[in-house]
Design an enzyme around this catalytic site. Structure first.
Site, PDB file in Angstrom:
ATOM      1  N   ALA A  18       0.824  -1.222   0.000  1.00  0.00           N
ATOM      2  CA  ALA A  18       0.000   0.000   0.000  1.00  0.00           C
ATOM      3  C   ALA A  18       0.850   1.260   0.000  1.00  0.00           C
ATOM      4  O   ALA A  18       0.330   2.367   0.093  1.00  0.00           O
ATOM      5  CB  ALA A  18      -0.948  -0.006   1.203  1.00  0.00           C
ATOM      6  N   GLN A  47      10.710 -12.068   7.831  1.00  0.00           N
ATOM      7  CA  GLN A  47      10.329 -12.349   6.441  1.00  0.00           C
ATOM      8  C   GLN A  47      11.233 -13.438   5.832  1.00  0.00           C
ATOM      9  O   GLN A  47      10.761 -14.267   5.058  1.00  0.00           O
ATOM     10  CB  GLN A  47      10.344 -11.058   5.615  1.00  0.00           C
ATOM     11  CG  GLN A  47       9.248 -10.104   6.126  1.00  0.00           C
ATOM     12  CD  GLN A  47       9.024  -8.883   5.268  1.00  0.00           C
ATOM     13  OE1 GLN A  47       9.715  -8.660   4.276  1.00  0.00           O
ATOM     14  NE2 GLN A  47       8.048  -8.076   5.644  1.00  0.00           N
ATOM     15  N   ASP A  92      20.242   2.581  -9.387  1.00  0.00           N
ATOM     16  CA  ASP A  92      21.538   3.249  -9.546  1.00  0.00           C
ATOM     17  C   ASP A  92      22.059   3.042 -10.971  1.00  0.00           C
ATOM     18  O   ASP A  92      22.587   3.959 -11.591  1.00  0.00           O
ATOM     19  CB  ASP A  92      22.532   2.687  -8.526  1.00  0.00           C
ATOM     20  CG  ASP A  92      21.954   2.701  -7.118  1.00  0.00           C
ATOM     21  OD1 ASP A  92      22.154   3.683  -6.416  1.00  0.00           O
ATOM     22  OD2 ASP A  92      21.264   1.728  -6.747  1.00  0.00           O
ATOM     23  N   HIS A 122      23.710  -0.050  -2.298  1.00  0.00           N
ATOM     24  CA  HIS A 122      22.738   0.937  -2.757  1.00  0.00           C
ATOM     25  C   HIS A 122      22.749   2.087  -1.760  1.00  0.00           C
ATOM     26  O   HIS A 122      22.003   2.108  -0.788  1.00  0.00           O
ATOM     27  CB  HIS A 122      21.328   0.339  -2.859  1.00  0.00           C
ATOM     28  CG  HIS A 122      20.284   1.409  -3.057  1.00  0.00           C
ATOM     29  ND1 HIS A 122      20.233   2.185  -4.186  1.00  0.00           N
ATOM     30  CD2 HIS A 122      19.302   1.876  -2.253  1.00  0.00           C
ATOM     31  CE1 HIS A 122      19.255   3.061  -4.073  1.00  0.00           C
ATOM     32  NE2 HIS A 122      18.676   2.899  -2.904  1.00  0.00           N
TER      33      HIS A 122
END
Ligand code: NAI
Length: 327
Positions: free
Chosen positions: A13, A114, A161, A189
Site C-alpha cells: 500500500a 520475512q 543506480d 545501494h
C-alpha cells in the site's frame, strides 16, 4: 496457456507499491503471456490494510487479463505461501535523527521474520528482490534467516543506480540511453555505490574515450548518481517511487527472462568475486540467462576503481557486522 505464478509484494500500500503492482499485473515484469497471482503484504495496522483494500479495488478495476488472483495479507507466513517471486519493498528506512542501532534493530526484526517465513513456506526456487532500505543489508538479513533456500536467490536492488547512471551518460554523450552497453555499478545501494563506465560502449565505441574527462567522472557523474535519491526527495518532497518501481520491474524481468548477453547490475551475495568477501550483498555486473544470473568476471580494476570499491565495501561490512548479533 501458462500456469499462473505467485508474486508476493510487501509494503503493497506504499508509494512504490502503487507504481509497481499495476505493472506486474499487466505483464510488464514476467511477460505478456504469464498469468500472475498477487499476494500482497502490509502491516496489520487498520489504516494500512484499508489502504491496501483500496489499491486492490483499483487493480480489480483495471480488469487485467493476466491477473489470475489477488490476496491481502498481514502475516508473511501466509503472504509468502508457495510464492515464486517476492519483492520486499516495505521496510523502515532511516528517518531524521534515527540512530543506526535503532535502524538496524527495526529492520533486523522485519527481515529476519520475512526471511524465516520465506524459508518455511515459499517455493524452493523463489526469487527474492529486496527494495526496502537499507536494501543490501536487509537482503543479507533475509538470506541469513532462510538457511533452506539458495543464498543466491536473495538479491538487493542496485538497478535504480544502474538506470540513473545510464541516463546521466546518455545526457552527457547525447546518445540514446538504449545504446549504452556494459555499464556496471559496484557495491551498496547508497551514495557510496561506484557507477563504472570504463567498459561501457555506445555503438561499439568506448564511452570513457567519448567522455574523456576524469574530473567529470569524479566530481559530477559519481556525486550526481550517488545523491540522486536525495535530490528527488528535495524536489518532490517524497522519495523516488515510480523510478524505483521501474527498476524493480527491470531487475525481476531480466533475472526471469534473460538479458541476451547484455550487462545489468544486481546486488547479490558474493562468492568471492573481485575480492569481495563471501556472502556480502554487493552490486556486481551480471548477465542473465535461463533464470540465472552470472557475474561478469575478469574485468580490470584500476587504482581509482579499487579505492571506490573498497569504500562501498567498508560501508557494507560495517552494516552487515552491525546486524550479526540479530541473526
Ligand atoms: P512508503 O512508506 O510509501 O511505503 C512503505 C510501505 O511498507 C508502507 O505502506 C508500510 O506500511 C509498509 N511496511 C512497512 N513495514 C512493513 C512490513 N514489515 N511488512 C509489510 N509492509 C510493511 O515507502 P516507499 O516510498 O514505497 O518506499 C519503500 C522502501 O523502498 C523504503 O525503504 C525506501 O527507502 C526504499 N527505496 C529503495 C530504493 C532502492 O533503489 N533500493 C529506491 C527507492 C526507495
Amino acid at each position: 496457456s501458462k500456469k499462473p505464478v505467485r508474486v508476493a509484494v510487501t509494503g503493497a500500500a506504499g508509494q512504490i507499491g502503487y507504481a509497481l503492482l499495476f505493472r506486474i499485473a499487466s505483464g510488464e515484469m514476467l511477460g505478456k503471456d504469464q498469468p500472475v497471482i498477487l499476494q500482497l503484504l502490509e502491516i496489520p495496522d487498520e489504516k494500512a490494510q484499508k489502504a491496501l483494500k483500496g489499491v486492490m479495488m483499483e487493480i480489480d478495476d483495471c480488469a487485467f487479463p493476466l491477473l489470475a488472483g489477488m490476496e491481502a495479507h498481514s502475516d508473511p507466513m501466509t503472504a509468502f505461501k508457495d510464492t515464486d517471486y517476492a519483492l520486499l519493498v516495505g521496510s523502515r528506512p532511516r528517518g531524521p535523527g534515527m540512530e543506526r542501532a535503532e535502524l538496524l534493530a527495526i529492520n533486523g526484526a522485519i527481515f529476519t521474520a520475512q526471511g524465516k517465513a520465506l524459508n518455511a513456506v515459499a517455493s524452493r526456487d523463489v526469487k527474492v528482490l529486496v527494495v526496502g532500505n537499507p536494501a543490501n543489508t536487509n537482503a543479507y538479513i533475509a538470506m541469513k534467516s532462510a538457511p533452506d533456500l539458495k543464498p543466491g536467490n536473495f538479491t538487493a536492488m542496485l538497478r535504480l543506480d544502474h538506470n540513473r547512471a545510464a541516463s546521466q551518460i546518455a545526457a552527457k554523450t547525447g546518445k540514446p540511453v538504449a545504446s549504452i552497453k556494459q555499464l556496471a555499478v559496484w557495491g551498496n545501494h547508497s551514495p557510496t555505490m561506484y557507477a563504472d563506465y570504463r567498459f561501457a560502449t555506445i555503438d561499439g565505441a568506448s564511452v570513457k574515450d567519448m567522455i574523456n574527462d576524469q574530473a567529470w567522472n569524479k566530481d559530477v557523474f559519481l556525486p550526481t548518481v550517488g545523491k540522486r535519491g536525495a535530490a528527488i526527495i528535495e524536489a518532490r518532497g517524497l522519495s523516488s517511487a515510480a523510478s524505483a518501481a521501474n527498476a524493480a520491474i527491470d531487475h525481476m524481468r531480466d533475472w526471469a527472462l534473460g538479458t541476451n548477453g547484455e550487462w545489468v547490475t544486481m546486488g547479490i551475495p558474493s562468492k568471492g568475486w573481485y575480492g569481495i568477501p563471501k556472502d556480502i550483498m554487493f552490486g556486481f555486473p551480471v548477465t542473465c540467462e535461463n533464470g540465472e544470473y552470472k557475474v561478469v568476471e575478469g574485468l580490470e580494476i584500476d587504482a581509482f576503481s579499487q579505492e571506490c570499491i573498497d569504500k562501498t565495501l567498508a560501508e557494507l561490512q560495517g552494516e552487515q557486522d552491525g546486524v550479526k548479533h540479530l541473526l
